[in-house]
Design a protein around this motif. Structure first.
Motif, PDB file in Angstrom:
ATOM      1  N   VAL A 282       2.370   0.178   3.522  1.00  0.00           N
ATOM      2  CA  VAL A 282       1.947  -0.264   4.861  1.00  0.00           C
ATOM      3  C   VAL A 282       3.155  -0.430   5.775  1.00  0.00           C
ATOM      4  O   VAL A 282       3.153   0.018   6.933  1.00  0.00           O
ATOM      5  CB  VAL A 282       1.155  -1.586   4.760  1.00  0.00           C
ATOM      6  N   GLU A 283       4.212  -1.069   5.269  1.00  0.00           N
ATOM      7  CA  GLU A 283       5.414  -1.254   6.071  1.00  0.00           C
ATOM      8  C   GLU A 283       6.076   0.083   6.390  1.00  0.00           C
ATOM      9  O   GLU A 283       6.584   0.295   7.504  1.00  0.00           O
ATOM     10  CB  GLU A 283       6.396  -2.166   5.339  1.00  0.00           C
ATOM     11  N   GLY A 284       6.074   0.998   5.409  1.00  0.00           N
ATOM     12  CA  GLY A 284       6.644   2.318   5.647  1.00  0.00           C
ATOM     13  C   GLY A 284       5.914   3.065   6.744  1.00  0.00           C
ATOM     14  O   GLY A 284       6.527   3.691   7.621  1.00  0.00           O
ATOM     15  N   ILE A 285       4.593   3.001   6.724  1.00  0.00           N
ATOM     16  CA  ILE A 285       3.789   3.647   7.767  1.00  0.00           C
ATOM     17  C   ILE A 285       4.086   3.027   9.123  1.00  0.00           C
ATOM     18  O   ILE A 285       4.204   3.720  10.147  1.00  0.00           O
ATOM     19  CB  ILE A 285       2.290   3.529   7.429  1.00  0.00           C
ATOM     20  N   ARG A 286       4.257   1.702   9.151  1.00  0.00           N
ATOM     21  CA  ARG A 286       4.534   1.002  10.405  1.00  0.00           C
ATOM     22  C   ARG A 286       5.885   1.416  10.980  1.00  0.00           C
ATOM     23  O   ARG A 286       6.043   1.504  12.207  1.00  0.00           O
ATOM     24  CB  ARG A 286       4.518  -0.506  10.148  1.00  0.00           C
ATOM     25  N   GLU A 287       6.874   1.680  10.096  1.00  0.00           N
ATOM     26  CA  GLU A 287       8.217   2.018  10.575  1.00  0.00           C
ATOM     27  C   GLU A 287       8.366   3.488  10.946  1.00  0.00           C
ATOM     28  O   GLU A 287       9.378   3.879  11.539  1.00  0.00           O
ATOM     29  CB  GLU A 287       9.253   1.647   9.512  1.00  0.00           C
ATOM     30  N   ASP A 293       7.787   8.321   4.050  1.00  0.00           N
ATOM     31  CA  ASP A 293       8.127   9.322   3.036  1.00  0.00           C
ATOM     32  C   ASP A 293       9.035   8.724   1.956  1.00  0.00           C
ATOM     33  O   ASP A 293       8.869   8.997   0.758  1.00  0.00           O
ATOM     34  CB  ASP A 293       8.822  10.519   3.680  1.00  0.00           C
ATOM     35  N   LYS A 294      10.001   7.915   2.386  1.00  0.00           N
ATOM     36  CA  LYS A 294      10.921   7.310   1.421  1.00  0.00           C
ATOM     37  C   LYS A 294      10.181   6.382   0.453  1.00  0.00           C
ATOM     38  O   LYS A 294      10.490   6.339  -0.742  1.00  0.00           O
ATOM     39  CB  LYS A 294      12.020   6.535   2.153  1.00  0.00           C
ATOM     40  N   VAL A 295       9.203   5.659   0.978  1.00  0.00           N
ATOM     41  CA  VAL A 295       8.413   4.778   0.107  1.00  0.00           C
ATOM     42  C   VAL A 295       7.648   5.604  -0.919  1.00  0.00           C
ATOM     43  O   VAL A 295       7.616   5.252  -2.110  1.00  0.00           O
ATOM     44  CB  VAL A 295       7.446   3.911   0.937  1.00  0.00           C
ATOM     45  N   PRO A 435      11.729   0.082   2.855  1.00  0.00           N
ATOM     46  CA  PRO A 435      11.836  -0.369   4.244  1.00  0.00           C
ATOM     47  C   PRO A 435      12.771  -1.567   4.333  1.00  0.00           C
ATOM     48  O   PRO A 435      12.792  -2.427   3.437  1.00  0.00           O
ATOM     49  CB  PRO A 435      10.398  -0.766   4.589  1.00  0.00           C
ATOM     50  N   ALA A 436      13.558  -1.641   5.392  1.00  0.00           N
ATOM     51  CA  ALA A 436      14.606  -2.650   5.501  1.00  0.00           C
ATOM     52  C   ALA A 436      14.076  -4.065   5.351  1.00  0.00           C
ATOM     53  O   ALA A 436      14.727  -4.931   4.765  1.00  0.00           O
ATOM     54  CB  ALA A 436      15.323  -2.491   6.841  1.00  0.00           C
ATOM     55  N   ARG A 437      12.878  -4.336   5.871  1.00  0.00           N
ATOM     56  CA  ARG A 437      12.357  -5.694   5.851  1.00  0.00           C
ATOM     57  C   ARG A 437      11.756  -6.092   4.503  1.00  0.00           C
ATOM     58  O   ARG A 437      11.443  -7.265   4.281  1.00  0.00           O
ATOM     59  CB  ARG A 437      11.277  -5.873   6.932  1.00  0.00           C
ATOM     60  N   LEU A 438      11.569  -5.111   3.602  1.00  0.00           N
ATOM     61  CA  LEU A 438      10.901  -5.405   2.330  1.00  0.00           C
ATOM     62  C   LEU A 438      11.725  -4.963   1.128  1.00  0.00           C
ATOM     63  O   LEU A 438      11.181  -4.538   0.108  1.00  0.00           O
ATOM     64  CB  LEU A 438       9.517  -4.741   2.289  1.00  0.00           C
TER      65      LEU A 438
END
Length: 508
Positions: A282-287, A293-295, A435-438
């Motif tokens: 979810v966070e990857g999609i948001r960013e 893709d990295k997730v 993702p940087a925040r997670l």
């Protein structure tokens, strides 16, 4: 065992943003490195000292020596290792947010030492309670000691990587020495080959943990404040609260998880993995598409990571029973002790690590990508099982009904090559792709993938022993499956590596 850490597989958390004090140097590195080196040496001595004896002790003490008890022993061992990894997630949070690094290490050391002493208790409930206590203590200790190593080097310090290499040698040296010493005490000093004094193993390991505590307690002044509790973390009330929560909730929770069916535990671990995985997606999609893709690349690799640890972690379970019953350990001039096999991986890591590192450097731009290295790790692990298949099918000695000593010895070396292809880059890769925040959730996902693999290792080891204990036939059947699963998984990952690399968007 691993270059980075003998279970859990840990890469250091990046150092804090401020510069550390100007430590004096000892042998070219900041002085606190050597204090941390010895603290970790004794902790790994304690952790690995019990490895060779655990399943043998469970069968002898709680199953009346009945070989049918090997399956339950393997399941319990696998669950224990799995929960050790899972506990590191909670321990890291407690240290970072609640009590500080130094207090986490000291508290974890005390709890772990108490748990190791409890393992010598003669009843199965107290033994499981001791394991649950060790899990809690290790969760507080293990993730943090590596973090402190990172914090004693300034940003950009070129010595940092070699400092971690030295630290990892302490890990492997502790894991190498402990099985040799504990076996000698249990069989030659306080017992015999026919009746080892297994309780001495646990007591010796507990003493090693006490030494780790003492070493850090008196040596932490060298850190000059790094990792000390600050602000609310320094509250004794908060520390007491953390200890109370671990005693009243943590230890009973792990005891309950050790007591349930291993299959149910695996579903629980998989459910726990789904939570951070969904949050990461979810966070990857948001960013954006690149982060997404990295997730996906990270989760694909973590899925294959489960396969590796499922079969690599047979050392403390099915390989122990194999060495005890199916391997001819008579070298002519002596009988090779079962416990010493637990040191072979450490020796192999110490010998092979610089060679493998040199090979990667020598290959230059042809150096395999991260997913390709993971696939090589899986396939080398598979080749180890191929050797066992061959030995169990073609090399069984007619008189003894056993396979030659060299075969299992070689298996540990082949697996170590696979480990060096995969393990050192694992968590580092995960944090780079998250993702940087997670990033914390990504670390949790890594630990949980290893935990799932370790619990599956116990289930697989149970199949290798069968219903009546380890035999040539039961081992051949299980290890054949292990070979095919590993080779197919390795081949699939090798083939999809270009796709995974594309999803990684240049992360190396």
């Amino acid at each position: 065992m691993t270059v980075e850490a003998k279970s859990p597989t840990l890469e250091p958390i990046p150092p804090f943003s401020g510069d550390p004090p100007n430590f004096g140097n000892l042998m070219g590195h900041p002085r606190p490195l050597w204090m941390l080196f010895m603290t970790e040496f004794w902790e790994r001595f304690a952790f690995y000292g019990i490895r060779w004896a655990m399943v043998l002790y469970i069968v002898a003490q709680f199953k009346g020596g009945d070989p049918a008890g090997e399956k339950d022993a393997s399941h319990l061992y696998g669950a224990y290792l799995a929960l050790v990894y899972a506990a590191a997630i909670f321990g890291g949070y407690i240290a970072d947010k609640l009590i500080g690094y130094q207090r986490a290490i000291l508290t974890g050391a005390v709890i772990m030492a108490v748990g190791l002493f409890m393992l010598a208790a003669p009843t199965e409930p107290l033994f499981k309670l001791g394991l649950a206590t060790v899990i809690v203590g290790n969760g507080l200790f293990k993730p943090i000691i590596s973090t402190l190593v990172g914090k004693i080097y300034r940003q950009g310090d070129e010595r940092r990587d070699s400092g971690f290499t030295i630290f990892y040698m302490g890990i492997n040296l502790g894991a190498m020495v402990s099985p040799i010493l504990t076996q000698a005490l249990a069989q030659y000093v306080f017992g015999s080959d026919g009746m080892p004094a297994y309780k001495v193993v646990f007591i010796t390991s507990a003493i090693g943990m006490v030494l780790s505590f003492i070493w850090f307690l008196f040596g932490r002044a060298a850190l000059q404040g790094i990792g000390e509790a600050e602000g609310k973390q320094a509250s004794n009330t908060r520390l007491a609260g953390v200890i109370a929560l671990n005693l009243l909730i943590g230890i009973p929770m792990y005891y309950a998880l050790l007591s349930i069916d291993a299959q149910i535990l695996n579903w629980i671990l998989m459910a726990c993995f789904i939570v951070p995985a969904i949050m990461l997606v979810v966070e990857g999609i948001r960013e954006g598409s690149m982060a997404r893709d990295k997730v996906f690349a990270m989760l694909i690799i973590l899925g294959f990571n489960v396969f590796f640890w499922c079969f690599f972690e047979q050392a403390g379970s099915s390989f122990t029973f194999l060495a005890d019953k199916v391997v001819n350990r008579d070298l002519g001039f002596m009988e090779f002790p079962n416990a010493w096999f637990q040191s072979v991986n450490s020796v192999a890591i110490i010998v092979l690590a610089p060679i493998i590192a040199w090979i990667w450097v020598r290959m230059g731009k042809n150096n395999p990508s991260i997913p390709r290295k993971f696939s090589l790790g899986l396939m080398f692990n598979g080749l180890a099982f191929l050797l066992l298949m061959f030995a169990l099918a073609k090399l069984v000695e007619p008189v003894t009904g056993k396979i030659p000593f060299w075969t299992l010895f070689a298996v540990y070396w082949i697996q170590s090559i696979g480990e060096l292809c995969l393990s050192p880059i694992g968590l580092s890769m995960t944090t780079k792709l998250a993702p940087a925040r997670l990033t914390g959730f990504a670390m949790g996902a890594w630990f949980l993938s290893v935990a799932i693999g370790n619990n599956l290792a116990g289930l697989f080891a149970g199949e290798a022993s069968g219903e009546g204990g380890m035999t040539v036939a039961s081992a051949y059947g299980a290890y054949s499956q292990g070979f095919w699963i590993l080779m197919i998984a390795g081949a699939v990952l090798f083939l999809v590596s270009p796709l995974v690399n594309k999803l990684m968007h240049g992360v190396k």
